[in-house]
Structures are given as C-alpha cells and as structure tokens.
Enzyme design. Structure first.
Site, mmCIF file in Angstrom:
data_model
loop_
_atom_site.group_PDB
_atom_site.id
_atom_site.type_symbol
_atom_site.label_atom_id
_atom_site.label_comp_id
_atom_site.label_asym_id
_atom_site.label_seq_id
_atom_site.Cartn_x
_atom_site.Cartn_y
_atom_site.Cartn_z
ATOM 1 C CG HIS A 73 3.127 -8.614 -3.763
ATOM 2 N ND1 HIS A 73 2.343 -7.727 -4.452
ATOM 3 C CD2 HIS A 73 2.274 -9.543 -3.266
ATOM 4 C CE1 HIS A 73 1.078 -8.093 -4.388
ATOM 5 N NE2 HIS A 73 1.003 -9.195 -3.664
ATOM 6 N NE ARG A 116 -9.275 -8.130 -1.820
ATOM 7 C CZ ARG A 116 -10.130 -8.745 -2.624
ATOM 8 N NH1 ARG A 116 -11.006 -8.063 -3.291
ATOM 9 N NH2 ARG A 116 -10.112 -10.056 -2.748
ATOM 10 N N GLY A 126 2.774 -13.599 3.566
ATOM 11 C CA GLY A 126 2.676 -12.446 4.454
ATOM 12 C C GLY A 126 1.722 -12.666 5.620
ATOM 13 C CG ASP A 140 -3.458 -12.030 2.908
ATOM 14 O OD1 ASP A 140 -4.591 -11.651 2.650
ATOM 15 O OD2 ASP A 140 -2.437 -11.479 2.433
#
Ligand code: AMP
Length: 271
Positions: A33, A183, A144, A147
C-alpha cells in the site's frame, strides 16, 4: 494528515484541490500500500487514502469477519510515511445510503479467474469503486498489479463514467518472494514458508513455460503436481494475456495467474 470520517467533511476539505491522487484500500496497511501512496505523492498534488472493508465484495461472511483490521496501526503507518494528506474512513451508510447506482452485471467473457470462483465479488468491487470515485473525484487512482483482474475491471468500468486515470503499480514482494498482502497477517510462519516455496517454484514454471508447446496443458499438469506436493487447493493456474485477459499460448504480454488456499486463507498472485 487529516482524518475524514464522512463525505461531507471530505467534500469540504478536498473542494479546493484539483490534482488529487487516490489510493483505495481495505486497511491492514503494508509496504505494498505504501508503494502506491509514494507513487501518488510523486504524481499528484494531494494524496488521499481510503480505508474501508467493503462487505459487498466478500462472497463469504466468515472471510469478511476474519479480514484483518487494525485502524490504529494503519493510521500510525500512514502518518509515519509523511506522504498522505487525507485519510477517508467512512461508515457503510456514508457510501451506500441514499445514493442509487445502477446494478452491476458481469459479462460472460469477464467471468474468469477470480470472477469465476468468487461469485458477486467484482460486482461489489465495481460498485464501491464507482461510489468512492464519485465522492473523491480524483484525477488519478493508484492500484496494484497484485490484484490484476481487479485493476483491469475497475479501469474498464470507470473509464466509461469518470475522467480519472487508473495507474497500475508494480507488485511489492517480501525478500522471500511472497507478494505483500493483508491476508498474510492471517498466516502462520509455517504457512509463509510454504507460500515462499510455492512462489519460487512458480517463478521457475514461468521460465520453463517458454519451451512448452501447449502452455496451458503444461500448467494443468503443474497444478495437479503442486496440489499433491504441497497439499493445497489451487483454484486456477493460467497463462493469460495482460491486455485482454484471454488464455494465452505465448509468454509475450502474458502473465501467470494463480489463486490457492493455504490453511483456509485464499491467496492470489501473478508473475
Ligand atoms: P487491499 O487493501 O488489499 O484492497 O489493496 C489495496 C490496493 O493495494 C490494491 O490496489 C492492491 O492491488 C494494492 N496492493 C495490495 N498488495 C500489494 C502489493 N504487494 N504490491 C503492490 N500493491 C499491492
């Protein structure tokens, strides 16, 4: 860094700026991020980060409930980065109430990869991205390549409605090659070691695939081998063209896409 808790305060704070870079996130901030934020900070006058775990994009209630959340830590990391001007932390109703939007339906050719396995997921993603873009009105949105399919679909969808550029940012990886992901906070040390083994093997598969005549047939053999060897469930392992996401039989303009479960946690990557 100013914290905005609803769209009224957001509109008031952002009204005076024109060149706004937007980094949408679901929190549990990590270096991936932060790399998007750095890019926004370089390219735009002001940077706004949103933190919103969108229930509509979870096809599994348990997954939503277990999604890692730590807003205090997130704010600390964002503040320390010194690259964020605004953080938007809306409540569900701030985004979804009193604001009718057209129902989103995926077309058949888009029902591949994650769209095939997570029913309703991208409908939820596109809906929230439409609403967030409508509220923030950014000149650029930073997303990003981690994904990849999400970025591909969001870009296609927003292009029709807004004058906003979606900027693709490279995948940040740990030293052990595992792609950074919120995750990963749910994985044990053993899981992460296994994830690292898998990604390293996939890097080799990507190298070997050049010499294979039928590339996706080769991948289906690799998929079966991996499932047996690592005792994991792989949803897909496919080579696809980056420009249209069609199955590909050449490595040119193509990436290897994978989704698999490790100890009940669903991980995705592309190489
Ligand atoms: P998320 O909070 O997982 O919804 O991710 C928010 C944004 O960060 C999305 O555009 C992701 O693609 C991006 N992102 C997540 N992980 C990484 C990574 N390892 N490298 C670069 N960008 C990432």
């Amino acid at each position: 860094m100013k914290i905005l808790l609803n769209k009224t305060s957001l509109t008031e704070s952002l009204r005076q700026f024109r060149d706004i870079g937007f980094v949408p996130t679901m929190g549990s901030i990590h270096k991936g991020h932060l790399s998007l934020i750095r890019k926004s900070n370089q390219m735009c006058h002001k940077t706004i980060v949103s933190i919103f775990v969108n229930p509509k994009q979870f096809n599994n209630k348990k997954d939503f409930k277990n999604y890692p959340k730590d807003i205090k830590k997130d704010l600390k990391l964002l503040n320390q980065s010194k690259k964020v001007d605004f953080v938007y932390i809306p409540k569900f109703k701030d985004i979804f109430k009193n604001n009718k939007k057209p129902k989103i339906k995926m077309i058949k050719i888009d029902k591949i990869l994650c769209a095939k396995f997570r029913k309703g997921h991208f409908e939820g993603v596109l809906d929230v991205m439409d609403r967030l873009t409508d509220i923030v009105r950014p000149s650029k949105i930073f997303m990003g390549n981690k994904d990849f399919q999400q970025l591909f679909l969001v870009r296609k969808y927003l292009k029709r409605k807004y004058n906003t550029n979606v900027i693709a940012c490279k995948i940040l990886r740990e030293k052990n090659k595992v792609a950074l992901s919120s995750r990963n906070y749910l994985l044990s040390r053993e899981n992460l070691i296994l994830a690292s083994k898998i990604v390293r093997k996939l890097i080799n598969v990507k190298k070997n695939i050049k010499n294979k005549k039928n590339k996706n047939k080769y991948l289906s053999i690799v998929k079966n081998d991996f499932q047996k060897q690592f005792k994991i469930k792989i949803e897909y392992l496919e080579l696809r063209n980056v420009n249209n996401l069609k199955l590909s039989n050449t490595i040119n303009s193509s990436r290897l896409f994978v989704a698999y479960y490790l100890n009940g946690i669903r991980l995705i990557d592309n190489l």
